[in-house]
Design a protein around this motif. Sequence first.
Motif, PDB file in Angstrom:
ATOM      1  N   UNK A  33      52.605  23.131 -69.917  1.00  0.00           N
ATOM      2  CA  UNK A  33      52.271  22.787 -68.536  1.00  0.00           C
ATOM      3  C   UNK A  33      52.316  24.007 -67.618  1.00  0.00           C
ATOM      4  N   UNK A  48      46.965  19.587 -70.277  1.00  0.00           N
ATOM      5  CA  UNK A  48      47.798  18.505 -69.739  1.00  0.00           C
ATOM      6  C   UNK A  48      48.165  17.531 -70.854  1.00  0.00           C
ATOM      7  N   UNK A  49      47.150  17.146 -71.653  1.00  0.00           N
ATOM      8  CA  UNK A  49      47.377  16.154 -72.711  1.00  0.00           C
ATOM      9  C   UNK A  49      48.212  16.748 -73.845  1.00  0.00           C
ATOM     10  N   UNK A  52      51.579  16.389 -72.685  1.00  0.00           N
ATOM     11  CA  UNK A  52      51.967  14.975 -72.687  1.00  0.00           C
ATOM     12  C   UNK A  52      52.421  14.539 -74.072  1.00  0.00           C
ATOM     13  N   UNK A  56      56.052  13.085 -74.839  1.00  0.00           N
ATOM     14  CA  UNK A  56      56.285  11.765 -75.437  1.00  0.00           C
ATOM     15  C   UNK A  56      57.139  11.916 -76.695  1.00  0.00           C
ATOM     16  N   UNK A  59      60.828  12.561 -75.830  1.00  0.00           N
ATOM     17  CA  UNK A  59      61.496  11.300 -75.482  1.00  0.00           C
ATOM     18  C   UNK A  59      61.873  10.526 -76.747  1.00  0.00           C
ATOM     19  N   UNK A  60      60.941  10.455 -77.698  1.00  0.00           N
ATOM     20  CA  UNK A  60      61.233   9.674 -78.899  1.00  0.00           C
ATOM     21  C   UNK A  60      62.256  10.361 -79.795  1.00  0.00           C
ATOM     22  N   UNK A  63      65.492   9.263 -78.414  1.00  0.00           N
ATOM     23  CA  UNK A  63      65.785   7.888 -78.823  1.00  0.00           C
ATOM     24  C   UNK A  63      66.211   7.814 -80.296  1.00  0.00           C
ATOM     25  N   UNK A  90      60.896   3.819 -83.972  1.00  0.00           N
ATOM     26  CA  UNK A  90      60.580   4.664 -82.815  1.00  0.00           C
ATOM     27  C   UNK A  90      59.486   5.662 -83.173  1.00  0.00           C
ATOM     28  N   UNK A  93      56.218   3.918 -82.615  1.00  0.00           N
ATOM     29  CA  UNK A  93      55.927   3.814 -81.191  1.00  0.00           C
ATOM     30  C   UNK A  93      55.384   5.163 -80.698  1.00  0.00           C
ATOM     31  N   UNK A  96      51.786   5.866 -82.211  1.00  0.00           N
ATOM     32  CA  UNK A  96      50.749   5.007 -81.626  1.00  0.00           C
ATOM     33  C   UNK A  96      50.168   5.655 -80.363  1.00  0.00           C
ATOM     34  N   UNK A  97      51.038   6.368 -79.636  1.00  0.00           N
ATOM     35  CA  UNK A  97      50.598   7.057 -78.423  1.00  0.00           C
ATOM     36  C   UNK A  97      50.067   8.453 -78.709  1.00  0.00           C
TER      37      UNK A  97
END
Lengths: 251, 251
Positions: A33, A48-49, A52, A56, A59-60, A63, A90, A93, A96-97
């Motif tokens: 970024x 940007x992607x 992203x 993501x 974050x996982x 988790x 997780x 999840x 998938x994104x």
Amino acid sequence: MDLSTLSLGQYTFVQNAFSFGLAVMAAATLFLWFSRSHVAPAYRMAITISGLVTAIAAYHYLQIMLSWEAAFSAVGGTLEVTGYPFNQAYRYVDWLLTVPLLLVELILVMRLSKSETVSKSVTLGGAAALMIVLGYPGEVSEDAGTRFTFWVLSMIPFIYIVYQLVVGLKGSISKQPENVRGLINGAATLVVVSWLFYPLVYLFPLIGLTGGAAVTAVEVGYTIADIVAKAVFGILILTIAMRKSEAEGNS
Amino acid sequence: MDLSTLSLGQYTFVQNAFSFGLAVMAAATLFLWFSRSHVAPAYRMAITISGLVTAIAAYHYLQIMLSWEAAFSAVGGTLEVTGYPFNQAYRYVDWLLTVPLLLVELILVMRLSKSETVSKSVTLGGAAALMIVLGYPGEVSEDAGTRFTFWVLSMIPFIYIVYQLVVGLKGSISKQPENVRGLINGAATLVVVSWLFYPLVYLFPLIGLTGGAAVTAVEVGYTIADIVAKAVFGILILTIAMRKSEAEGNS
């Protein structure tokens, strides 16, 4: 997944791998970024992607790491399972994104025509999402037959994506500026090679690879594959975007 | 809501859906805010608000996920309710803020006259807030009659909004540039279709749909509806804003 045979050393090693994954993904996000301003406006959405995707994933990994910690207790110096299930899902999840977005990154940095960008994003991204959705029921099933059936189903969109990357994009790649053609080919190859790891690991329980060493190998292996497929791939996309911006005279 | 009949698999699946919701909303927020620079200044407030909506939703999905975790204990490998109530009402707190803002997004991206923007924002946003407020007493009541009464009351502003989107905005939509007319119609349709899911689910307990499978269906269904109504809708608003900026020659 049988966690009860893990040694304390294996538990700590996997824990460290998850923490490493989290750190790499978060660092890659910030780097990508911050680097948006180094590329021409036409390539900024690709960067940007890319960031992203690693955000993501960061974050996982947080988790997954917390779920891993909750599944074990090391109080008293010996490792015991708490019975709280380690939430392997997780990863699904996350995929998938991120998996569709990884293909969108590659398509965006190629700067195809608007209609090609949309059509390729929809077909490749859709196939990627379908691949993940079809893998999930097999991953959470205890039945070997079910696991194998969904592996086969999931391989159909996988093979379609590989075919599109190796053959379908050839025409578009040959139209790319010469100074990045090799890099874009490299990025497509990186996707194919790093993604091959996942269906392989999926089969481990079917061929009898279980126990502490197998769990350690799977979790550390997935983490390395994720780092290559997301962070390394993202840096490659940034490099391509920077070179193209430079060649087009507005870096 | 009777949580005691949930299986461990259903619990985990819903947990994954909440985590997925959180990740999608947070990712959409960052993407929308990064993309503000790709649209003309006149459309930036629409994009700011689109990102605000997903940011508010991300926060509430975190709260919902934590509340879900607190309501269950999986220690020992079997699922048990802790007695700590699952706070379904976080959804209402979220909707009270986000649902009026979603309509404001749509109005802002249309770039109507100043007086029309204000009047439509106040009437549509006000109706949306009223709809949520009227739904809440029925949602938290154990009495079927009360639930049904407030469903009916809540449907009055709902039907008014649908009417305004389908009929009331027709004149304004026909004045939009041709290259985005289809997209704006699509955005209005997306609102109507994705919002229809909520009053339907609200009726589930009244028609006897309870138990683990029903709870799973409701929570996963709400999550998908929220993702479509907020994140997908936000990307659609961004696409409209980008096309209009381009057509007006200042992207």
